[in-house]
Design a protein around this motif. Structure first.
Motif: not given
Length: 471
Positions: A428-437, A451-462
């Motif tokens: 998708p057009s936003y793939n590069a942004e997802i990649d960087k994040m 923590t791992l929980d914080q990492c997964i949560s941030n991945l989903k939210t961001k």
């Protein structure tokens, strides 16, 4: 009286001369042709009474057009130079200036060329390490469609290439290398640990055992059993063998950051680097700016998951002095959901920027580079549908490969009937942004910042925030 005779004689001579001249017609014709950039002018002079014809032909040297091509793979410079030489012999009116703005660092290369292209720098051709990076530039209107050149040549793209570059109905690149991933293993270290060559269906748990047994020494003399680089690929290894297409997205296009395979993999990598300390830590990789090639060839690490571009570099002992054999194993299966033969694979692409001065000439070179040139360069597996593996592999590994390559394991991996090149085609057009994040968030976790929980949560939210803003 004598004076009058002289005048009469002169008049008679003048009359005779005039008659002679009036009967002597001279015509000139000129024809100019251009072939291969060389201009040929043929001039024909015809004189009558008596009639004579003189033909003069002059040929000027070809007027060369110099195309500027960018690549990051300076490690393949000698092979690329051979391709350029063969191309220029075939097309003497085109000179190729193949430049390496950044050497052997694709991340820095991408950043630099993005800046140059956005500034309007003349670049006639660009090499990219993946389809995703090509798509990113297409979305920003930095690359031009190749359809008019393809149609003019009279070819069918899909009959020639195994990987598509079609975006919104247009082709934007020519694929020149397919790069399936595998694991390179130092055979001397494998033998010292009394370990066999891994089977084609080995698992990441097996990899962990191998890493532990091949880790030796301490301090400056420590040799690690494993090495993961700082790229996003090394944060996704657990997903590559469990699903096809882009690991970031589900089949319906939604984000895949709740995949338990991703979570478990990140924990696995963290433990390998920070708990058992049998894999080089990300902290060392980033702080010391480690280069995976140097770590492997200097025998600081025993195993490196990497791609097929490394095949040609193993024999380059001038750049990477070493005398040990490399054993090859497939990318391991992950957990109970892993499928034997699934491996991450990407394709290098060649595109033409909108700032190109000579796009037609650049197209000719990129076509040559991705077909005939692939066998000259022998830097990896060509993306042609009719690739001749038995012809290409000897050119990649050299005339006497056994000193540096374990050919049995290499052929077993590349010719595995269960091999599936898992290439990400959903971009998708936003793939590069997802990649960087994604990279930033995973590194924060691996470096102990959350923590791992914080990492997964941030991945989903961001991640969802990026998707929402793009829609």
């Amino acid at each position: 009286m004598k004076f009058g005779k002289k005048i009469s004689c002169l008049l008679t001579c003048a009359l005779f001369l005039g008659t002679m001249l009036s009967g002597c017609n001279t015509t000139n014709s000129s024809q100019t042709t251009t072939t291969g950039g060389a201009t040929t002018t043929t001039t024909t002079t015809t004189t009558s009474a008596p009639q004579t014809t003189t033909t003069t032909t002059t040929t000027s040297a070809p007027v060369q057009k110099t195309i500027i091509i960018y690549s990051w793979e300076a490690s393949l410079k000698a092979q690329n130079d051979a391709v350029v030489q063969a191309f220029e012999a075939k097309y003497p009116d085109i000179k190729v200036d193949l430049q390496y703005p950044v050497e052997n660092d694709n991340v820095a290369y991408t950043q630099k060329v993005d800046t140059l292209l956005l500034a309007g720098q003349q670049v006639d051709g660009m090499f990219e390490s993946s389809v995703a990076k090509m798509v990113s530039k297409v979305d920003r209107q930095l690359y031009q469609p190749l359809d008019k050149f393809i149609q003019s040549e009279g070819i069918n793209y899909d009959d020639i290439y195994s990987v598509s570059s079609k975006i919104n109905g247009n082709y934007y690149g020519l694929p020149f290398d397919v790069t399936p991933w595998f694991v390179m293993i130092n055979k001397s270290m494998l033998d010292a640990a009394n370990l066999p060559v891994p089977s084609l269906n080995w698992t990441w748990d097996d990899y962990k055992t191998y890493a532990e047994k091949m880790t030796t020494g301490s301090g400056q003399d420590k040799v690690y059993g494993s090495y993961f680089h700082s790229w996003q690929n090394y944060d996704l290894m657990g997903v590559y063998s469990t699903k096809l297409d882009n690991a970031y997205y589900k089949a319906d296009g939604s984000l895949n950051f709740d995949d338990p395979n991703l979570r478990d993999w990140l924990q696995f990598r963290y433990d390998l680097e920070n708990t058992s300390q049998t894999s080089v830590s990300l902290s060392d990789v980033t702080t010391n700016k480690l280069a995976y090639r140097a770590e492997y060839f200097n025998q600081k690490v025993a195993m490196v998951p990497t791609g097929a571009w490394m095949l040609a570099e193993i024999k380059d002992t001038k750049t990477w002095p070493h005398d040990f054999q490399t054993v090859f194993a497939p990318l391991p299966k992950w957990g109970s959901n892993g499928v034997e033969g699934y491996t991450f694979s990407d394709t290098k692409m060649a595109s033409i920027p909108v700032t190109a001065k000579y796009p037609e000439e650049a197209y000719k070179f990129l076509r040559f580079y991705s077909t005939e040139g692939a066998y000259i360069r022998a830097g990896g597996l060509t993306a042609e549908k009719n690739m001749d593996f038995n012809k290409l592999l000897p050119q990649i590994v050299g005339a006497n490969p056994d000193a540096l390559y374990d050919m049995t394991s290499l052929k077993a991996v590349l010719l595995n009937p269960k091999l599936v090149n898992n290439a990400p085609m959903t971009i998708p057009s936003y793939n590069a942004e997802i990649d960087k994040m994604f990279v930033a968030e995973c590194q924060t976790y691996l470096l102990g910042g959350e923590t791992l929980d914080q990492c997964i949560s941030n991945l989903k939210t961001k991640g969802q925030d990026i998707v929402s803003k793009a829609q």
